[in-house]
Design a protein around this motif. Structure first.
Motif, PDB file in Angstrom:
ATOM      1  N   ASP A 181       0.828  -1.211   0.000  1.00  0.00           N
ATOM      2  CA  ASP A 181       0.000   0.000   0.000  1.00  0.00           C
ATOM      3  C   ASP A 181       0.861   1.260   0.000  1.00  0.00           C
ATOM      4  O   ASP A 181       0.343   2.374  -0.162  1.00  0.00           O
ATOM      5  CB  ASP A 181      -0.957   0.006   1.198  1.00  0.00           C
ATOM      6  CG  ASP A 181      -0.228  -0.148   2.530  1.00  0.00           C
ATOM      7  OD1 ASP A 181       1.012  -0.336   2.523  1.00  0.00           O
ATOM      8  OD2 ASP A 181      -0.898  -0.068   3.577  1.00  0.00           O
ATOM      9  N   LEU A 182       2.192   1.099   0.173  1.00  0.00           N
ATOM     10  CA  LEU A 182       3.102   2.248   0.129  1.00  0.00           C
ATOM     11  C   LEU A 182       3.657   2.484  -1.280  1.00  0.00           C
ATOM     12  O   LEU A 182       4.305   3.500  -1.535  1.00  0.00           O
ATOM     13  CB  LEU A 182       4.261   2.033   1.106  1.00  0.00           C
ATOM     14  CG  LEU A 182       3.892   1.905   2.597  1.00  0.00           C
ATOM     15  CD1 LEU A 182       5.139   1.641   3.424  1.00  0.00           C
ATOM     16  CD2 LEU A 182       3.179   3.161   3.087  1.00  0.00           C
ATOM     17  N   THR A 183       3.431   1.531  -2.199  1.00  0.00           N
ATOM     18  CA  THR A 183       3.931   1.680  -3.567  1.00  0.00           C
ATOM     19  C   THR A 183       3.191   2.817  -4.268  1.00  0.00           C
ATOM     20  O   THR A 183       1.958   2.857  -4.273  1.00  0.00           O
ATOM     21  CB  THR A 183       3.740   0.380  -4.359  1.00  0.00           C
ATOM     22  OG1 THR A 183       4.373  -0.696  -3.659  1.00  0.00           O
ATOM     23  CG2 THR A 183       4.347   0.502  -5.747  1.00  0.00           C
ATOM     24  N   GLN A 184       3.950   3.744  -4.869  1.00  0.00           N
ATOM     25  CA  GLN A 184       3.342   4.905  -5.526  1.00  0.00           C
ATOM     26  C   GLN A 184       3.708   5.003  -7.000  1.00  0.00           C
ATOM     27  O   GLN A 184       2.841   5.151  -7.847  1.00  0.00           O
ATOM     28  CB  GLN A 184       3.771   6.188  -4.796  1.00  0.00           C
ATOM     29  CG  GLN A 184       3.279   6.265  -3.359  1.00  0.00           C
ATOM     30  CD  GLN A 184       3.807   7.488  -2.639  1.00  0.00           C
ATOM     31  OE1 GLN A 184       4.943   7.906  -2.853  1.00  0.00           O
ATOM     32  NE2 GLN A 184       2.981   8.065  -1.782  1.00  0.00           N
ATOM     33  N   LEU A 185       4.996   4.953  -7.301  1.00  0.00           N
ATOM     34  CA  LEU A 185       5.454   4.980  -8.699  1.00  0.00           C
ATOM     35  C   LEU A 185       6.397   3.814  -8.925  1.00  0.00           C
ATOM     36  O   LEU A 185       7.344   3.604  -8.163  1.00  0.00           O
ATOM     37  CB  LEU A 185       6.196   6.288  -9.023  1.00  0.00           C
ATOM     38  CG  LEU A 185       5.367   7.457  -9.572  1.00  0.00           C
ATOM     39  CD1 LEU A 185       4.594   8.104  -8.430  1.00  0.00           C
ATOM     40  CD2 LEU A 185       6.263   8.484 -10.231  1.00  0.00           C
ATOM     41  N   LEU A 186       6.145   3.063  -9.965  1.00  0.00           N
ATOM     42  CA  LEU A 186       6.963   1.904 -10.305  1.00  0.00           C
ATOM     43  C   LEU A 186       7.438   2.058 -11.756  1.00  0.00           C
ATOM     44  O   LEU A 186       6.628   2.212 -12.669  1.00  0.00           O
ATOM     45  CB  LEU A 186       6.150   0.620 -10.151  1.00  0.00           C
ATOM     46  CG  LEU A 186       6.864  -0.708 -10.401  1.00  0.00           C
ATOM     47  CD1 LEU A 186       7.950  -0.934  -9.363  1.00  0.00           C
ATOM     48  CD2 LEU A 186       5.862  -1.851 -10.373  1.00  0.00           C
ATOM     49  N   LEU A 187       8.754   2.042 -11.955  1.00  0.00           N
ATOM     50  CA  LEU A 187       9.326   2.180 -13.294  1.00  0.00           C
ATOM     51  C   LEU A 187       9.757   0.815 -13.797  1.00  0.00           C
ATOM     52  O   LEU A 187      10.551   0.132 -13.157  1.00  0.00           O
ATOM     53  CB  LEU A 187      10.530   3.127 -13.279  1.00  0.00           C
ATOM     54  CG  LEU A 187      10.382   4.482 -12.569  1.00  0.00           C
ATOM     55  CD1 LEU A 187      11.632   5.321 -12.783  1.00  0.00           C
ATOM     56  CD2 LEU A 187       9.149   5.225 -13.043  1.00  0.00           C
ATOM     57  N   ILE A 188       9.229   0.409 -14.945  1.00  0.00           N
ATOM     58  CA  ILE A 188       9.597  -0.859 -15.572  1.00  0.00           C
ATOM     59  C   ILE A 188      10.256  -0.541 -16.903  1.00  0.00           C
ATOM     60  O   ILE A 188       9.661   0.137 -17.754  1.00  0.00           O
ATOM     61  CB  ILE A 188       8.376  -1.761 -15.824  1.00  0.00           C
ATOM     62  CG1 ILE A 188       7.596  -2.003 -14.526  1.00  0.00           C
ATOM     63  CG2 ILE A 188       8.804  -3.084 -16.450  1.00  0.00           C
ATOM     64  CD1 ILE A 188       8.300  -2.866 -13.519  1.00  0.00           C
TER      65      ILE A 188
END
Length: 396
Positions: A181-188
């Motif tokens: 629930d703390l994940t905000q921006l994920l770069l793949i």
């Protein structure tokens, strides 16, 4: 004492066309920035994977971070700019990427090069539609909202996209445990290459088991390919450098082979020079190279923090990416999974294996002027006219 002295020339052999100017930053300047960023990453990752084989794509990381930089402000933008060695103006680097990415992407008879990147944003954040459009147009980066709280569903959705982009060569990059629930921006970010050698190794049936020295004390038997041909070659008292071009000679693999079996330990001291273009001579070379494959996964977060990008992973200002929010915003991860397979016919770097069949090289009776026997750990990288695509180390 290990001292590496490399005579440097600037420029690459290419049929992509003339260098394009982009404000104060030309493509040539970008290539230099890419080489410096590559050297910085290599120093850090070599330490993390000390004595082990590894593979990463500096160009892919640079591309997606540049797209984030275009959506950043203040200290966040400054840290990304300095770490990537970029110019002051967003417009300069945006023009460069808009110029080179269409030329770099290719799926032709010579080679297959595919770039795919995505930024996943927490579903409660409103993405700026202007940034979303520009990220796609300039950097070929898709930006979309995703509910990270549904970890099983979100990770499966991301993994399916990655599998589709890579013809199912890369699977299960992301596990549900990496989303909270703390994940905000994920770069793949992904970059895949497949190409046939311009000058092939000998018949695979002649590939033989030979000794490879992991260290002065340890050795293993590996399948070893061989060839004799005229190639770009450079040597000094500490290392030999060989360029193996792919069909079309636009993209090449460069192999840096220390003269000492444990010389790889010291290459990071000279990485600023290693990734520049050496003063090659054309030599008739006898080459022995292991047939090898490497699969490697990395989250660049801690590496990038060490290099100077701190605020983006803490309390970032992404005012151009998302609308104002009361929450602190930060990048959660910068994930990359890479794969390479080097054979007698060519190289596959996480692409489908179709079209990699090539005619076999003939063996000349002419005596070689140089010998390049890769029977101990070496550094290699794949260079395009617009930057370094992959960097790896093979240790057996």
């Amino acid at each position: 004492m290990f001292v590496l002295t490399i005579l440097i020339t600037y420029g690459t052999v290419s049929t992509f066309g003339n260098i394009l100017k982009a404000g104060d930053m030309s493509v040539e300047n970008f290539i230099e920035s890419n080489a410096q960023f590559t050297a910085d990453l290599y120093k850090e990752i070599s330490g993390l994977s000390y004595g082990k084989s590894f593979l990463f794509s500096p160009f892919s990381v640079e591309e997606i971070l540049a797209s984030v930089w275009s959506g950043s402000k203040g200290k966040t933008a400054l840290e990304i700019q300095r770490t990537l060695h970029l110019p002051d103006k967003y417009e300069d680097i945006e023009t460069v990427f808009q110029s080179i990415l269409p030329k770099l992407k290719s799926n032709n008879n010579l080679y297959n090069l595919t770039l795919a990147n995505r930024i996943y944003v927490k579903d409660t954040f409103v993405i700026n539609p202007i940034y979303k459009k520009r990220a796609k147009q300039i950097y070929s980066v898709d930006v979309e909202n995703l509910n990270f709280n549904e970890a099983e569903i979100a990770s499966a959705y991301i993994n399916r996209w990655i599998e589709k982009q890579t013809n199912y060569r890369i699977n299960n990059l992301l596990s549900p445990d990496e989303l909270t629930d703390l994940t905000q921006l994920l770069l793949i970010n992904t970059l895949y290459f497949g190409g046939k050698w311009e000058k092939n190794f000998n018949d695979p049936l002649t590939t033989t088991k030979k000794i490879f020295y992991n260290s002065a004390a340890d050795k293993v038997e590996v399948d070893t390919m061989s060839m004799r041909d005229t190639l770009r070659y450079y040597e000094c008292h500490a290392a030999k450098i060989l360029e193996l071009p792919y069909e079309g000679e636009e993209i090449s693999m460069i192999i840096v082979l220390p003269n000492a079996a444990d010389g790889w330990k010291n290459l990071t001291n000279f990485s600023d020079d290693i990734f520049k273009y050496p003063n090659y001579t054309l030599e008739y070379v006898h080459v022995e190279l292991p047939r090898f494959s490497i699969s490697y996964t990395i989250d660049f977060k801690h590496t990038l923090q060490k290099l100077g990008i701190v605020t983006a992973f803490n309390k970032a200002d992404f005012g151009r990416i998302i609308n104002i929010t009361t929450e602190d915003v930060a990048i959660s991860s910068v994930l990359q999974k890479t794969y390479i397979n080097v054979t007698e016919d060519g190289t596959e770097a996480a692409v489908a294996s179709s079209g990699l069949v090539a005619s076999l090289a003939s063996v000349s009776e002419e005596e070689p002027t140089k010998y390049f026997i890769a029977d101990h750990p070496f550094l290699f990288y794949i260079r395009s006219p617009f930057g370094i695509l992959f960097v790896g180390q093979y240790t057996g």
